[in-house]
Design a protein around this motif. Structure first.
Motif, mmCIF file in Angstrom:
data_model
loop_
_atom_site.group_PDB
_atom_site.id
_atom_site.type_symbol
_atom_site.label_atom_id
_atom_site.label_comp_id
_atom_site.label_asym_id
_atom_site.label_seq_id
_atom_site.Cartn_x
_atom_site.Cartn_y
_atom_site.Cartn_z
ATOM 1 N N GLU A 564 0.735 -1.254 0.278
ATOM 2 C CA GLU A 564 0.111 -0.057 -0.074
ATOM 3 C C GLU A 564 0.992 1.211 -0.061
ATOM 4 O O GLU A 564 0.681 2.108 -0.679
ATOM 5 C CB GLU A 564 -0.938 -0.008 1.350
ATOM 6 N N ALA A 565 2.033 1.040 0.751
ATOM 7 C CA ALA A 565 2.809 2.354 0.745
ATOM 8 C C ALA A 565 3.443 2.381 -0.377
ATOM 9 O O ALA A 565 3.727 3.757 -0.937
ATOM 10 C CB ALA A 565 3.873 2.206 2.066
ATOM 11 N N GLN A 566 3.965 1.540 -1.019
ATOM 12 C CA GLN A 566 4.570 1.532 -2.342
ATOM 13 C C GLN A 566 3.709 2.259 -3.380
ATOM 14 O O GLN A 566 4.225 2.968 -4.195
ATOM 15 C CB GLN A 566 5.004 -0.172 -2.578
ATOM 16 N N ASP A 567 2.591 1.596 -3.311
ATOM 17 C CA ASP A 567 1.394 2.149 -4.294
ATOM 18 C C ASP A 567 1.338 3.788 -4.169
ATOM 19 O O ASP A 567 1.311 4.361 -5.201
ATOM 20 C CB ASP A 567 0.249 1.249 -4.421
ATOM 21 N N ASN A 568 1.143 4.207 -3.161
ATOM 22 C CA ASN A 568 0.797 5.617 -2.771
ATOM 23 C C ASN A 568 2.153 6.284 -3.136
ATOM 24 O O ASN A 568 1.985 7.311 -3.736
ATOM 25 C CB ASN A 568 0.527 5.729 -1.098
ATOM 26 N N TRP A 569 3.354 5.787 -2.780
ATOM 27 C CA TRP A 569 4.690 6.669 -3.109
ATOM 28 C C TRP A 569 4.592 6.807 -4.767
ATOM 29 O O TRP A 569 4.908 7.681 -5.260
ATOM 30 C CB TRP A 569 5.888 5.802 -2.634
ATOM 31 N N ALA A 570 4.359 5.468 -5.393
ATOM 32 C CA ALA A 570 4.604 5.591 -6.803
ATOM 33 C C ALA A 570 3.455 6.649 -7.573
ATOM 34 O O ALA A 570 3.699 7.295 -8.229
ATOM 35 C CB ALA A 570 4.048 4.029 -7.343
ATOM 36 N N SER A 571 2.259 6.723 -6.928
ATOM 37 C CA SER A 571 1.134 7.670 -7.480
ATOM 38 C C SER A 571 1.617 8.893 -7.403
ATOM 39 O O SER A 571 1.621 9.910 -8.183
ATOM 40 C CB SER A 571 -0.234 7.282 -6.605
ATOM 41 N N GLN A 572 2.248 9.452 -6.088
ATOM 42 C CA GLN A 572 2.628 10.454 -5.683
ATOM 43 C C GLN A 572 3.840 10.861 -6.503
ATOM 44 O O GLN A 572 4.008 12.083 -7.096
ATOM 45 C CB GLN A 572 3.034 10.580 -4.237
ATOM 46 N N TRP A 573 4.832 9.967 -6.741
ATOM 47 C CA TRP A 573 5.903 10.245 -7.512
ATOM 48 C C TRP A 573 5.442 10.623 -9.044
ATOM 49 O O TRP A 573 5.875 11.638 -9.633
ATOM 50 C CB TRP A 573 6.739 9.200 -7.408
ATOM 51 N N ILE A 574 4.522 10.036 -9.448
ATOM 52 C CA ILE A 574 4.252 10.256 -10.644
ATOM 53 C C ILE A 574 3.634 11.401 -10.900
ATOM 54 O O ILE A 574 3.968 12.117 -12.064
ATOM 55 C CB ILE A 574 3.274 9.055 -11.287
ATOM 56 N N GLN A 575 2.515 11.757 -10.168
ATOM 57 C CA GLN A 575 1.851 12.867 -9.996
ATOM 58 C C GLN A 575 2.604 14.169 -10.015
ATOM 59 O O GLN A 575 2.238 15.211 -10.679
ATOM 60 C CB GLN A 575 0.550 12.851 -9.196
ATOM 61 N N ALA A 576 3.501 14.028 -9.057
ATOM 62 C CA ALA A 576 4.212 15.471 -9.069
ATOM 63 C C ALA A 576 4.970 15.660 -10.306
ATOM 64 O O ALA A 576 5.269 16.749 -10.801
ATOM 65 C CB ALA A 576 5.513 15.338 -7.919
ATOM 66 N N HIS A 577 5.494 14.728 -10.914
ATOM 67 C CA HIS A 577 6.179 14.868 -12.265
ATOM 68 C C HIS A 577 5.364 15.205 -13.544
ATOM 69 O O HIS A 577 5.755 15.853 -14.396
ATOM 70 C CB HIS A 577 7.296 13.554 -12.427
ATOM 71 N N ILE A 578 4.294 14.692 -13.258
ATOM 72 C CA ILE A 578 3.090 14.989 -14.175
ATOM 73 C C ILE A 578 2.736 16.504 -14.182
ATOM 74 O O ILE A 578 2.852 17.257 -15.317
ATOM 75 C CB ILE A 578 1.610 14.030 -14.058
ATOM 76 N N ASP A 579 2.722 17.099 -12.937
ATOM 77 C CA ASP A 579 2.366 18.422 -12.743
ATOM 78 C C ASP A 579 3.741 19.396 -13.223
ATOM 79 O O ASP A 579 3.344 20.324 -13.975
ATOM 80 C CB ASP A 579 2.103 18.813 -11.477
ATOM 81 N N ASP A 580 4.933 18.738 -13.011
ATOM 82 C CA ASP A 580 5.944 19.545 -13.398
ATOM 83 C C ASP A 580 6.077 19.374 -14.798
ATOM 84 O O ASP A 580 6.536 20.418 -15.524
ATOM 85 C CB ASP A 580 7.284 19.094 -12.941
#
Length: 673
Positions: A564-580
């Protein structure tokens, strides 16, 4: 190009009216261009064509704010006395379609085409309108086949376009809709508008599934008859490049055959004139020689066919070695001279259309939508005029295995498997600096065996940050061996000698790619597509997920946490880079992601679930117009390559559940293109 070349050519035709405008037979409607034997004619006089290609006219006219570029193009053409333009009257599927689904049309795009026709009329330009593409750009025959598959047809080849009854029905319906369209500006139906010189059945048709030519011949017979039953006013041509069938293959480049036949195809009743295309990527001397021979053999055969010949595409690429504008002008003059001499002596050469005119301010990269190179359009990758979404894999070992002929079958197997599951991109190492099997054993010293047959074009990485296959450390060691006082691997980024080593390596690699261009063209036509993403050449940020080469704190966070933590981190990591990436106005590629079998509690089902979530993030971003261009999992191995495994490997032959996850992503991304 020196515009005076075009003007002089047209002026010659005007200065000698008695020689080139002899009276011809009357036509029932004097406003339409027609043929009289081996000549084009209009209003009782011979008509000689001097013009251009501009496939993009409708596409640009779709947006009222950019229609001025269409107007400017016709104004300039008229200024230099050009009289014909060839353009696309198709855009099937994709982000800006004319036809978004069979029988479903985009009125705004149709109004763009209305504008093109009305402006052409205003400036005295006749139009040749092509009705579908052989290639994937703007949908092409591939889109028609995909529409049929979506409706339950069991089709396996783009060439089913020529035989499947449903697909042919789609095409006929589109022909009818376009030809009977009533222009919203002129209030004249297209089939009744003399501004249109001719319809073209298909741009550059090829049917490699039936090299006998029978399949395509039957298609031409059927479609020519159908189109003429709707519109008997306009001329019709096929869109041929000029290739001959097997009995005359010696006249084709490299004696290749493509399932078309210049002679028999043009003998079909309803086909009014012949065409050839000539855009060879050759040296100046070879190009001139080939062009003269190619034109002359088609002049001779057009005489036999008793039909006019139009050189529908010719040009010289800026990418030709040694290109200059002066050389382009010289090439144009030779083509124009051949046309003129043929016309002057009463031959069938009716004129030529160079490829291509661009309106000022149109991005030449975006305008090259017919090319095979992936390019950037805002925050999206694009190919042949359509969004291009990447679904693929990493296989760092491809060159290493291919250097030994006995193991090259592993490379072949990988691409066969990837193609089976509709993957379209692979990322691999184009470096091996030092070590036991080097590509570069010392600065500027290369292992020819590693270069040979290396014609697979991919996302190519040119050096490693880490020590595997040498990396930046090897470059620094080479400089130390030559007397440089260096103390850190990071001197790779600053030391002039090291940077020179690296630049020289880039130069050697790019030269080898140019030599392999012919192989690349073949590969792209077989679904393994080149994306050159070399140290920022594509200028697309990449991110890496759950991989040992990440900084240690990220690796620990991923592998030492719950799923669960792994999935959450991946989603956050992707989203931050999508925004940038939105901020940067560039597409983003997830260059590596995967799940290690060394993870506590690992099983295939968990890997599939993780892949599914990453793919879901990519798809949802792409579906909503975001910058996420795709993802490449780490890593793909062939059976029997256990020694190359690192825990992240996927072996498609033994992973049916993962295969399905990958295929699903490939299919749904393809529907967005």
């Amino acid at each position: 190009m020196n515009n005076s070349i075009i003007l002089i050519f047209v002026a010659i035709l005007i200065i000698f009216p008695n020689e080139f405008s002899k009276p011809t037979r009357a036509f029932s409607n004097n406003n339409f261009v027609y043929t009289d034997g081996t000549h084009f004619a209009l209003n009782g006089k011979s008509l000689y064509i001097n013009g251009f290609n501009a496939y993009w006219l409708m596409y640009i006219a779709y947006d009222p704010s950019t229609r001025i570029k269409v107007t400017n193009t016709f104004q300039q053409a008229s200024k230099y006395k050009m009289n014909v333009a060839r353009t696309w009257a198709f855009s099937h599927g994709g982000s800006r379609p004319l036809q978004s689904a069979p029988g479903v049309y985009n009125e705004q795009m149709f109004q763009g085409l209305d504008f093109v026709i009305s402006e052409a009329k205003k400036y005295g330009i006749h139009l040749i309108m092509s009705l579908v593409n052989n290639w994937d750009a703007f949908g092409g025959k591939k889109q028609y086949v995909e529409w049929a598959v979506q409706r339950g047809q069991k089709l396996t080849s783009d060439d089913d376009f020529f035989t499947n009854p449903m697909v042919k029905g789609f095409y006929k319906n589109n022909v009818k809709v376009v030809l009977t369209r009533v222009n919203t500006i002129t209030k004249v139906a297209y089939k009744d508008d003399p501004t249109i010189l001719s319809w073209e059945l298909i741009n550059e048709p090829r049917c490699p599934s039936d090299l006998s030519g029978k399949t395509f011949q039957n298609w031409v017979l059927e479609m020519a008859g159908y189109l003429k039953s709707i519109d008997s006013n306009h001329l019709l041509e096929i869109g041929l490049e000029g290739f001959y069938g097997n009995d005359m293959r010696q006249y084709n480049p490299n004696s290749y055959i493509f399932g078309t036949n210049f002679i028999s195809n043009n003998q079909v009743q309803g086909i009014d004139f012949t065409t050839i295309h000539m855009l060879p990527g050759l040296t100046q001397e070879a190009q001139d020689k080939w062009a003269s021979q190619w034109i002359q053999v088609h002049i001779d055969d057009s005489k036999m066919l008793k039909k006019p010949l139009l050189i529908a595409e010719f040009g010289k690429s800026t990418k030709t070695p040694g290109y200059t504008v002066a050389k382009r002008d010289n090439y144009f003059e030779k083509i124009y001279g051949t046309i003129f001499n043929c016309a002057k002596s009463g031959g069938p050469c009716g004129g030529g259309l160079f490829w291509q005119v661009l309106g000022q301010g149109i991005n030449p990269i975006k305008a090259s939508l017919d090319s095979n190179f992936v390019y950037i359009d805002g925050t999206h990758f694009a190919l042949e005029g359509k969004p291009f979404y990447l679904n693929g894999f990493n296989s760092y070992w491809l060159m290493y295995m291919a250097s030994d002929p006995s193991t090259r079958n592993k490379v072949t197997n990988i691409f066969q498997q990837a193609s089976k599951y509709k993957m379209n991109v692979a990322r691999t190492w184009a470096f091996a600096d030092g070590g036991s099997r080097p590509l570069q054993s010392a600065p500027g010293v290369y292992n020819e065996q590693m270069f040979q047959n290396y014609g697979i074009h991919l996302i190519l990485s040119l050096v490693d940050n880490f020590e595997a296959f040498g990396g930046k450390k090897q470059y620094v060691e080479w400089a130390v061996q030559k007397g440089q006082k260096l103390t850190s691997d990071d001197d790779f980024f600053t030391n002039p000698m090291v940077k020179k080593f690296y630049k020289n390596y880039i130069k050697i690699q790019i030269i080898s790619w140019r030599l392999d261009l012919k192989d690349f063209m073949g590969m792209t036509r077989n679904n393994i597509t080149l994306i050159i993403s070399i140290m920022g050449l594509i200028l697309s940020p990449t991110i890496k997920l759950e991989k040992l080469i990440l900084p240690q704190f990220i690796f620990t966070l991923i592998n030492g946490s719950t799923p669960e933590a792994q999935d959450n981190w991946a989603s956050q990591w992707i989203q931050a880079h999508i925004d940038d990436s939105k901020l940067l106005k560039k597409p983003i590629l997830i260059g590596e992601f995967g799940k290690s079998s060394n993870t506590t509690g690992y099983n295939i089902k968990k890997r599939d679930n993780y892949f599914g979530k990453i793919y879901g993030n990519i798809f949802n971003c792409a579906k909503n117009g975001g910058p996420c261009g795709g993802g490449l999992f780490w890593q793909l191995l062939d059976q029997g390559m256990e020694n190359y495994g690192d825990g992240y490997e996927v072996v498609l032959q033994i992973s049916p559940s993962t295969d399905r996850v990958i295929l699903l992503q490939s299919l749904r991304l393809s529907k967005l293109s």
